[in-house]
Design a protein around this motif. Structure first.
Motif, PDB file in Angstrom:
ATOM      1  N   ASN A 118     -13.952  -1.376  -4.464  1.00 19.08           N
ATOM      2  CA  ASN A 118     -13.850  -0.525  -3.842  1.00 19.08           C
ATOM      3  C   ASN A 118     -14.447   1.113  -4.318  1.00 19.08           C
ATOM      4  OD1 ASN A 118     -12.407   2.345  -3.189  1.00 19.08           O
ATOM      5  ND2 ASN A 118     -10.485   1.009  -2.589  1.00 19.08           N
ATOM      6  N   HIS A 139     -17.855   4.453   4.811  1.00 19.06           N
ATOM      7  CA  HIS A 139     -17.155   5.119   5.668  1.00 19.06           C
ATOM      8  C   HIS A 139     -17.888   6.679   4.746  1.00 19.06           C
ATOM      9  CE1 HIS A 139     -13.458   7.614   6.869  1.00 19.06           C
ATOM     10  NE2 HIS A 139     -13.464   7.862   5.504  1.00 19.06           N
ATOM     11  N   ASP A 142     -12.322   6.620  11.804  1.00 18.60           N
ATOM     12  CA  ASP A 142     -12.339   7.506  12.904  1.00 18.60           C
ATOM     13  C   ASP A 142     -13.077   6.833  14.383  1.00 18.60           C
ATOM     14  OD1 ASP A 142     -11.917   9.211  11.034  1.00 18.60           O
ATOM     15  OD2 ASP A 142     -12.002  10.876  11.989  1.00 18.60           O
ATOM     16  N   TYR A 184      -9.536  13.347   4.791  1.00 18.70           N
ATOM     17  CA  TYR A 184      -9.833  12.867   5.429  1.00 18.70           C
ATOM     18  C   TYR A 184      -9.710  13.608   6.273  1.00 18.70           C
ATOM     19  CZ  TYR A 184      -8.547   7.655   3.660  1.00 18.70           C
ATOM     20  OH  TYR A 184      -8.100   6.833   3.045  1.00 18.70           O
ATOM     21  N   GLN A 188      -9.177  -7.361  -2.202  1.00 16.41           N
ATOM     22  CA  GLN A 188     -10.174  -5.535  -2.535  1.00 16.41           C
ATOM     23  C   GLN A 188     -10.224  -5.303  -3.764  1.00 16.41           C
ATOM     24  OE1 GLN A 188      -9.274  -1.476  -1.583  1.00 16.41           O
ATOM     25  NE2 GLN A 188     -11.539  -2.072  -0.696  1.00 16.41           N
ATOM     26  N   LYS A 217     -17.288  -1.057  -0.054  1.00 19.53           N
ATOM     27  CA  LYS A 217     -17.088  -0.278   0.692  1.00 19.53           C
ATOM     28  C   LYS A 217     -16.941   0.781  -0.256  1.00 19.53           C
ATOM     29  CE  LYS A 217     -13.168   0.237   3.597  1.00 19.53           C
ATOM     30  NZ  LYS A 217     -12.067   1.566   3.078  1.00 19.53           N
ATOM     31  N   PRO A 242      -5.132  -4.068   0.893  1.00 21.06           N
ATOM     32  CA  PRO A 242      -5.922  -3.106   0.123  1.00 21.06           C
ATOM     33  C   PRO A 242      -6.185  -3.094  -1.517  1.00 21.06           C
ATOM     34  CG  PRO A 242      -3.617  -3.742   1.209  1.00 21.06           C
ATOM     35  CD  PRO A 242      -4.150  -4.743   1.670  1.00 21.06           C
ATOM     36  N   PHE A 243      -6.476  -2.412  -2.109  1.00 21.03           N
ATOM     37  CA  PHE A 243      -6.954  -2.814  -3.702  1.00 21.03           C
ATOM     38  C   PHE A 243      -5.952  -3.392  -4.636  1.00 21.03           C
ATOM     39  CE2 PHE A 243      -5.661   1.849  -3.606  1.00 21.03           C
ATOM     40  CZ  PHE A 243      -5.134   2.028  -4.772  1.00 21.03           C
ATOM     41  N   ASN A 273     -17.485   2.711   9.128  1.00 23.58           N
ATOM     42  CA  ASN A 273     -16.015   2.335   9.210  1.00 23.58           C
ATOM     43  C   ASN A 273     -16.165   3.730   9.544  1.00 23.58           C
ATOM     44  OD1 ASN A 273     -14.123   3.097   6.397  1.00 23.58           O
ATOM     45  ND2 ASN A 273     -13.236   2.164   8.709  1.00 23.58           N
ATOM     46  N   GLY A 293      -9.015   1.384  11.268  1.00 23.20           N
ATOM     47  CA  GLY A 293      -7.921   1.218   9.963  1.00 23.20           C
ATOM     48  C   GLY A 293      -7.202   2.029  10.811  1.00 23.20           C
ATOM     49  N   ARG A 294      -6.718   3.129  10.474  1.00 17.89           N
ATOM     50  CA  ARG A 294      -5.743   3.983  11.335  1.00 17.89           C
ATOM     51  C   ARG A 294      -5.733   3.729  12.746  1.00 17.89           C
ATOM     52  NH1 ARG A 294      -7.367   9.352   8.731  1.00 17.89           N
ATOM     53  NH2 ARG A 294      -9.550   8.681   8.938  1.00 17.89           N
ATOM     54  N   PRO A 304      -8.145  -2.024   4.855  1.00 21.14           N
ATOM     55  CA  PRO A 304      -7.484  -2.161   3.853  1.00 21.14           C
ATOM     56  C   PRO A 304      -6.280  -1.054   3.912  1.00 21.14           C
ATOM     57  CG  PRO A 304      -9.246  -1.783   2.888  1.00 21.14           C
ATOM     58  CD  PRO A 304      -9.346  -1.780   4.115  1.00 21.14           C
ATOM     59  N   LEU A 305      -5.459  -1.156   4.552  1.00 19.04           N
ATOM     60  CA  LEU A 305      -4.694   0.607   4.480  1.00 19.04           C
ATOM     61  C   LEU A 305      -3.240   0.691   3.436  1.00 19.04           C
ATOM     62  CD1 LEU A 305      -5.425   0.897   7.160  1.00 19.04           C
ATOM     63  CD2 LEU A 305      -4.508   2.857   7.089  1.00 19.04           C
ATOM     64  N   GLU A 306      -4.018   1.391   1.956  1.00 23.74           N
ATOM     65  CA  GLU A 306      -2.394   0.634   1.527  1.00 23.74           C
ATOM     66  C   GLU A 306      -0.935   1.056   1.276  1.00 23.74           C
ATOM     67  OE1 GLU A 306      -2.411   3.372  -2.637  1.00 23.74           O
ATOM     68  OE2 GLU A 306      -1.302   1.958  -4.317  1.00 23.74           O
TER      69      GLU A 306
HETATM   70  C1  LIG Z   1      -2.610   5.450   3.903  1.00 21.38           C
HETATM   71  C2  LIG Z   1      -3.788   4.555   3.685  1.00 21.38           C
HETATM   72  C3  LIG Z   1      -4.804   3.942   2.498  1.00 21.38           C
HETATM   73  C4  LIG Z   1      -5.166   3.468   2.379  1.00 21.38           C
HETATM   74  N1  LIG Z   1      -5.686   1.998   1.245  1.00 21.38           N
HETATM   75  C5  LIG Z   1      -6.802   1.541   1.269  1.00 21.38           C
HETATM   76  C6  LIG Z   1      -7.237   0.645   0.075  1.00 21.38           C
HETATM   77  O1  LIG Z   1      -6.391   0.392  -0.335  1.00 21.38           O
HETATM   78  N2  LIG Z   1      -8.794   0.330   0.174  1.00 21.38           N
HETATM   79  C7  LIG Z   1     -10.048   0.652   0.610  1.00 21.38           C
HETATM   80  O2  LIG Z   1     -11.217   0.836   0.410  1.00 21.38           O
HETATM   81  N3  LIG Z   1      -9.388   1.734   1.241  1.00 21.38           N
HETATM   82  C8  LIG Z   1      -8.382   2.267   1.893  1.00 21.38           C
HETATM   83  N4  LIG Z   1      -7.931   3.334   2.827  1.00 21.38           N
HETATM   84  C9  LIG Z   1      -9.158   3.850   3.538  1.00 21.38           C
HETATM   85  C10 LIG Z   1      -9.069   3.257   4.086  1.00 21.38           C
HETATM   86  O3  LIG Z   1      -9.283   1.578   4.292  1.00 21.38           O
HETATM   87  C11 LIG Z   1     -10.229   3.368   6.073  1.00 21.38           C
HETATM   88  O4  LIG Z   1     -11.457   3.617   5.027  1.00 21.38           O
HETATM   89  C12 LIG Z   1      -9.891   5.211   6.263  1.00 21.38           C
HETATM   90  O5  LIG Z   1      -8.699   5.041   6.623  1.00 21.38           O
HETATM   91  C13 LIG Z   1     -11.433   5.038   7.318  1.00 21.38           C
HETATM   92  O6  LIG Z   1     -11.122   4.330   8.314  1.00 21.38           O
HETATM   93  P1  LIG Z   1     -10.014   4.238  10.050  1.00 21.38           P
HETATM   94  O7  LIG Z   1     -10.242   5.774  10.888  1.00 21.38           O
HETATM   95  O8  LIG Z   1     -10.744   3.325  10.532  1.00 21.38           O
HETATM   96  O9  LIG Z   1      -8.789   4.854   9.567  1.00 21.38           O
HETATM   97  C14 LIG Z   1      -6.765   3.663   2.674  1.00 21.38           C
HETATM   98  C15 LIG Z   1      -6.469   4.964   3.726  1.00 21.38           C
HETATM   99  C16 LIG Z   1      -5.332   5.389   3.848  1.00 21.38           C
HETATM  100  C17 LIG Z   1      -4.872   6.792   5.281  1.00 21.38           C
END
Ligand SMILES: Cc1cc2nc3c(=O)[nH]c(=O)nc-3n(C[C@H](O)[C@H](O)[C@H](O)COP(=O)(O)O)c2cc1C
Length: 318
Positions: A106, A177, A210, A185, A79, A148, A48-49, A208, A233-234, A22-24
């Motif tokens: 979350n 994570h 990087d 981050y 979530q 998570k 996203p949450f 989860n 995610g990213r 999830p990425l808000e």
């Molecule tokens: C812009 C942004 C928004 C995010 N929103 C959420 C969210 O709504 N809920 C959640 O559990 N994690 C959220 N995260 C965390 C990601 O789900 C993930 O745990 C984190 O980016 C690490 O994983 P990755 O390296 O694969 O991106 C967010 C991260 C970013 C950068």
């Protein structure tokens, strides 16, 4: 109480299954549906949450994001972000009525406004309250609840106590994570602590953090061959072809990337025309352009645009 069972028995070819993190603001229903349509290969898509608002209701935007009619054919895990068991149970029940079979809690969000209210990773600072909260939800919810989590607030070792609490409950899946709240981050995910968590956890664990390129995935698999769930995610936002590359070797072509962003722009333009769409597209490109110097040049141009028409002109020139 629901324990992870045979429902998810289908495995990908190489034995690893992937989730879209999830990425808000980024992994909206528009994004998720288009990604699934063009690439797929992902088992579950986490929303996203959603924070239930006091008085037991949701913001319109959050509701739209999880409505079944906006998510047809996309396996979705809603979530919830809260530290109140009654709010959690209310939201979980609503989502269950929508037809969702798993709800994610979350306990990872590191943002100051969330943490200051004792939510997300901020809840990890209050082990006794967390324990009571989990007891409340796991005894009363009749839907699978996954979590998570981050490792703690300041020190990675905090997790050794936190996981003792998690081990008391039938967590459907524990996605770790391995950073602490203070890391935000920055720094690297702590694989040594993740390894210890794997040894100690009584619940199924998903990794989860990087996995941004194929090489990161290879390195992870070399060290953790037994972990068969990875949430990304990213890495996917930067390269929507990443999971396919891992699964089949086929990398993303420039034309596919262009089609993807064009379709994304069209879809957003339908529901939030003009500047809000430009804002969304800029956010996506800020990830997509990171990986190389040509990308950075393109990003500089995109960043300067003030109107959607200017952005579209750049896209036409590509
Ligand atoms: C812009 C942004 C928004 C995010 N929103 C959420 C969210 O709504 N809920 C959640 O559990 N994690 C959220 N995260 C965390 C990601 O789900 C993930 O745990 C984190 O980016 C690490 O994983 P990755 O390296 O694969 O991106 C967010 C991260 C970013 C950068």
């Amino acid at each position: 109480m629901i324990v992870k069972g045979v429902a998810n028995a289908v495995k990908e070819e190489n034995g690893v299954r992937f989730y879209l993190a999830p990425l808000e603001g980024i992994t909206t229903f528009i994004y998720r549906n288009l990604y699934r349509d063009m690439f797929g290969g992902v088992e579950n898509y986490f929303t996203p949450f959603i924070a239930p608002v006091s008085g037991h209701h949701f913001k319109n935007r959050d509701k739209r994001d999880i409505l079944p009619e906006n998510n047809e054919g996309t396996p979705l895990v809603p979530q919830i972000l809260t530290n109140n068991a009654s709010d959690f149970l209310f939201a979980a029940k609503c989502f269950q009525e929508y037809g969702y079979h798993e709800i994610n809690l979350n306990l990872g969000c590191p943002s100051g406004t969330v943490v200051s209210k004792g939510r997300g990773s901020g809840f990890l600072a209050y082990p006794e309250e967390l324990d009571r909260f989990l007891d409340g939800i796991y005894t009363q919810a009749d839907v699978a609840v996954s979590i998570k989590t981050r490792l703690g607030i300041e020190k990675h070792e905090e997790f050794l106590e936190i996981i003792k609490i998690y081990n008391k409950y039938p967590i459907y899946e524990l996605t770790i994570h391995p950073r602490v709240q203070k890391d935000l981050y920055k720094n690297k995910p702590n694989w040594d602590m993740f390894e210890r968590a794997l040894e100690i956890s009584k619940n199924p664990v998903c990794y989860n953090g990087d996995i941004n390129r194929y090489e990161d995935y290879e390195r992870f698999r070399e060290r953790f061959p037994a972990v068969d769930h990875i949430m990304i995610g990213r890495g996917i936002i930067a390269d929507p072809g990443l999971v396919r590359q891992i699964q089949t070797g086929q990398t993303l072509s420039d034309s596919e990337r262009l089609v993807f962003v064009q379709r994304l722009c069209e879809e957003y333009d339908k529901i939030m025309p003009g500047e809000p769409t430009l804002y969304k597209m800029k956010e996506i490109w800020s990830y997509m352009c990171r990986n190389d110097s040509d990308g950075m040049k393109l990003w500089k141009k995109i960043k300067k645009t003030k109107k959607l028409s200017e952005y579209k002109n750049i896209m036409r020139s590509l």
